[in-house]
Enzyme design. Structure first.
Site, PDB file in Angstrom:
ATOM      1  N   LEU A  11       0.776  -1.176   0.083  1.00 32.32           N
ATOM      2  CA  LEU A  11       0.042   0.307   0.015  1.00 32.32           C
ATOM      3  C   LEU A  11       0.839   1.243   0.012  1.00 32.32           C
ATOM      4  O   LEU A  11       0.394   2.339  -0.298  1.00 32.32           O
ATOM      5  CB  LEU A  11      -0.998  -0.067   1.023  1.00 32.32           C
ATOM      6  CG  LEU A  11      -2.082  -0.932   1.300  1.00 32.32           C
ATOM      7  CD1 LEU A  11      -3.021  -0.740   2.697  1.00 32.32           C
ATOM      8  CD2 LEU A  11      -3.177  -0.689   0.170  1.00 32.32           C
ATOM      9  N   SER A  12       2.171   0.964   0.278  1.00 29.96           N
ATOM     10  CA  SER A  12       3.029   2.172   0.437  1.00 29.96           C
ATOM     11  C   SER A  12       3.664   2.802  -0.809  1.00 29.96           C
ATOM     12  O   SER A  12       4.355   1.699  -1.790  1.00 29.96           O
ATOM     13  CB  SER A  12       3.999   2.015   1.259  1.00 29.96           C
ATOM     14  OG  SER A  12       5.487   2.941   1.060  1.00 29.96           O
ATOM     15  N   PRO A  13       3.335   3.955  -1.230  1.00 27.10           N
ATOM     16  CA  PRO A  13       4.011   4.398  -2.672  1.00 27.10           C
ATOM     17  C   PRO A  13       5.509   4.263  -2.863  1.00 27.10           C
ATOM     18  O   PRO A  13       5.719   3.757  -3.751  1.00 27.10           O
ATOM     19  CB  PRO A  13       3.403   5.744  -2.643  1.00 27.10           C
ATOM     20  CG  PRO A  13       2.267   5.807  -1.883  1.00 27.10           C
ATOM     21  CD  PRO A  13       2.331   5.036  -0.875  1.00 27.10           C
ATOM     22  N   PRO A  14       6.232   4.645  -1.627  1.00 28.65           N
ATOM     23  CA  PRO A  14       7.739   4.247  -1.914  1.00 28.65           C
ATOM     24  C   PRO A  14       7.965   2.951  -1.940  1.00 28.65           C
ATOM     25  O   PRO A  14       8.986   2.900  -2.749  1.00 28.65           O
ATOM     26  CB  PRO A  14       8.339   4.927  -0.490  1.00 28.65           C
ATOM     27  CG  PRO A  14       7.197   5.891   0.028  1.00 28.65           C
ATOM     28  CD  PRO A  14       5.765   5.433  -0.658  1.00 28.65           C
ATOM     29  N   ARG A  16       6.329   0.565  -3.465  1.00 29.16           N
ATOM     30  CA  ARG A  16       5.887   0.391  -4.827  1.00 29.16           C
ATOM     31  C   ARG A  16       7.077   1.081  -5.946  1.00 29.16           C
ATOM     32  O   ARG A  16       7.302   0.352  -6.863  1.00 29.16           O
ATOM     33  CB  ARG A  16       4.585   0.995  -5.326  1.00 29.16           C
ATOM     34  CG  ARG A  16       3.489   0.175  -4.416  1.00 29.16           C
ATOM     35  CD  ARG A  16       2.150   0.162  -5.010  1.00 29.16           C
ATOM     36  NE  ARG A  16       1.585   1.789  -5.212  1.00 29.16           N
ATOM     37  CZ  ARG A  16       0.867   2.205  -4.422  1.00 29.16           C
ATOM     38  NH1 ARG A  16       0.756   1.776  -3.211  1.00 29.16           N
ATOM     39  NH2 ARG A  16       0.287   3.559  -4.724  1.00 29.16           N
TER      40      ARG A  16
END
Length: 569
Positions: A11-14, A16
């Site tokens: 769920l974390s953008p960084p 991904r």
């Protein structure tokens, strides 16, 4: 076989962004999902590995541990990339990627983090106009970066695209991106969807969208579950000496005592005129310059001296022949050599050292001071151009062409390349002008540690400075809030942990550009939000060591005084 272990939640953008890098490189990482709500990131062994207790964290097979997605991506490309396309080795191209990475860590992601924390911890029920305007400003900058470009740092995909993509798409779920206002971003996002490895982002992003759909934007519970796992985990809760001016003493060792004796009275120009008029030391000078052979110089000088006195001796005849040949054959060359000597004497003087580029700056800015300190440590000269932001000097067409983000510092090298962001500028200067890599190590693990600290400055320390000091300067705030004091305390604690058992901020034996960035930012914040010296002994000792860095106090003094004046006004 996995090359390392990635502590993460998708769920974390960084996270991904790192997953995109993994797939683009064709490597395998062991994915270790953390239960953040269960506090796994707060356990002693994880905090020891990553004092910020954030995700992602990466542990390589060789035991190297790296926090911060941007530093992890750069490390993986450096170690496992088949080429450098994702993170170019060319200094200018890399500086553009670095600037975009710091744009993410210092602007895009902090805005996302602010929104998430607002809804999960501060009881927001809606987003303020101020935050909306800040997000739109960041969208506008990114749209300008993409003007005429396929990707955020140029014609090819880089790790900067991975970071900006994951942050922008998450922000877009909070404050929708208007495709008509930001067409370059919209086109870029569609190009990103064509990547063969795009699923490394889309799968985790799809989960986030489902969770978001369970809430309304005006709900006090908005994002209570949405990104608390994804973003809250990203928040730490707790000069080579210039050549000396040529003097009579220096010159005496070259041309001999007779010519040296006239230097104090006549100087370089007088000695040159005397040489041309008498002709008795032209060959001496030529032989001196070309060979530095003193016995031969002395012999020719004697021949010329006898020839000038007159007489028909064989020595006098030989001397006159040599003089004539010199004037006809070597005269033009000697003029060039003399002119070169004159120019070198001026250029190497204490009053004139050739600048390698222009730095648009202001002493009030910690990042500007970090760049100036880097230049002085490298022994290079920059032409410092004081730039008045309030007068609109960063908003002119000429300035915007150099830096679409119209921010300071902005650097323009003598080769014509221009760049923004202090961290990218410092790395560029060390790469181009450094005589060694001590300020920014080439060893991948050591560089990753420096990169992590640089991004910590972008996203946590300097961004905190901006949130505290800028409103004071703009007379929009009467002082520092308790929330900002708490953030400063947390930041000091993290830095204190970084420095535990270490002399410098990135565990190096000597200062690096990470020390320059963080020390200038911390000193500025410490003026308005003083640290507790009793609990931050490591930071206090480190700042004292920084005071001993050559030029540090000189560079920092003016800016520190300015901060005190503005904050007390």
């Amino acid at each position: 076989m996995a090359v390392g272990k990635l502590y993460m939640i998708d769920l974390s953008p960084p996270v991904r962004a790192v997953l995109l890098t993994e797939k683009a490189l064709g490597i395998n990482l062991e994915h270790k999902e953390l239960n953040l709500l269960g506090g796994e990131h707060l356990k002693a062994d994880y905090v020891k590995m990553n004092p910020q207790h954030t995700v992602p964290s990466y542990m390589d097979q060789d035991g190297s541990v790296i926090g911060d997605s941007h530093a992890i991506m750069a490390y993986l490309v450096g170690k496992y990339g088949k080429d450098d396309s994702l993170y170019p080795k060319d200094l200018y191209s890399r500086s553009v990627v670095d600037q975009r990475l710091h744009f993410d860590s210092g602007s895009l992601f902090p805005l996302l983090k602010t929104c998430v924390l607002g809804f999960t911890r501060k009881g927001w029920t809606s987003i303020s106009d101020d935050i909306i305007e800040q997000v739109k400003t960041s969208y506008d900058f990114l749209n300008k970066f993409l003007q005429g470009e396929k990707f955020v740092a140029g014609p090819k995909v880089t790790i900067a695209d991975f970071s900006c993509l994951t942050s922008v798409t998450a922000l877009g779920l909070i404050i929708p991106l208007d495709e008509k206002l930001y067409p370059n971003i919209a086109s870029w996002l569609k190009r990103c969807e064509e990547w063969p490895f795009f699923s490394a982002h889309s799968e985790g992003f799809a989960k986030a969208k489902v969770v978001y759909g369970s809430f309304t934007k005006n709900s006090s519970k908005f994002f209570a579950v949405v990104l608390v796992c994804a973003v809250v985990a990203q928040v730490a809760v707790a000069k080579v000496t210039p050549p000396p001016t040529t003097t009579a003493g220096d010159f005496m060792a070259v041309v001999g005592p007779r010519d040296a004796a006239v230097v104090p009275q006549m100087g370089w120009l007088g000695l040159t005129v005397r040489g041309i008029l008498t002709g008795n030391n032209l060959v001496s000078w030529l032989l001196t310059i070309l060979f530095l052979n003193m016995p031969l110089v002395a012999l020719v000088d004697v021949l010329f001296t006898v020839s000038c006195v007159g007489g028909v001796s064989s020595i006098g005849v030989l001397g006159n022949i040599l003089w004539l040949l010199t004037q006809i054959i070597l005269g033009p060359l000697l003029w060039i050599l003399q002119l070169r000597s004159l120019l070198a004497n001026v250029i190497n003087s204490a009053d004139f050292i050739m600048a390698v580029g222009k730095l648009y700056m202001t002493d009030l800015s910690p990042p500007c001071r970090a760049v100036i300190l880097t230049a002085k440590s490298l022994g290079i000269e920059l032409e410092l151009i004081e730039t008045n932001i309030m007068a609109g000097e960063t908003a002119t067409p000429e300035f915007l062409k150099m830096n679409p983000a119209h921010a300071l510092p902005t650097y323009k090298d003598n080769d014509g390349t221009a760049m923004g962001d202090s961290h990218a500028i410092m790395a560029f200067l060390v790469g181009k002008y450094g005589k060694n890599d001590s300020l920014y190590p080439k060893d991948l693990a050591k560089r990753a540690a420096v990169d992590q600290r640089l991004h910590y400055d972008s996203g946590n320390v300097y961004s905190l400075h901006v949130s505290i000091v800028f409103p004071m300067w703009m007379r929009q705030s009467e002082g520092i809030s308790q929330r900002q004091l708490d953030s400063a305390k947390s930041m000091y604690n993290v830095l204190n942990t970084f420095l535990e058992g270490n002399t410098w901020i990135a565990k190096t034996a000597s200062p690096t550009i990470a020390d320059f960035s963080l020390a200038t930012s911390v000193n500025a914040i410490n003026v308005v939000a003083p640290m507790d010296k009793a609990t931050c002994g490591n930071v206090v000792a480190w700042l004292k060591r920084c005071d001993g860095i050559p030029h540090y106090q000189e560079v920092n003094k003016k800016g520190k005084i300015s901060t005190q004046v503005f904050s007390n006004a």
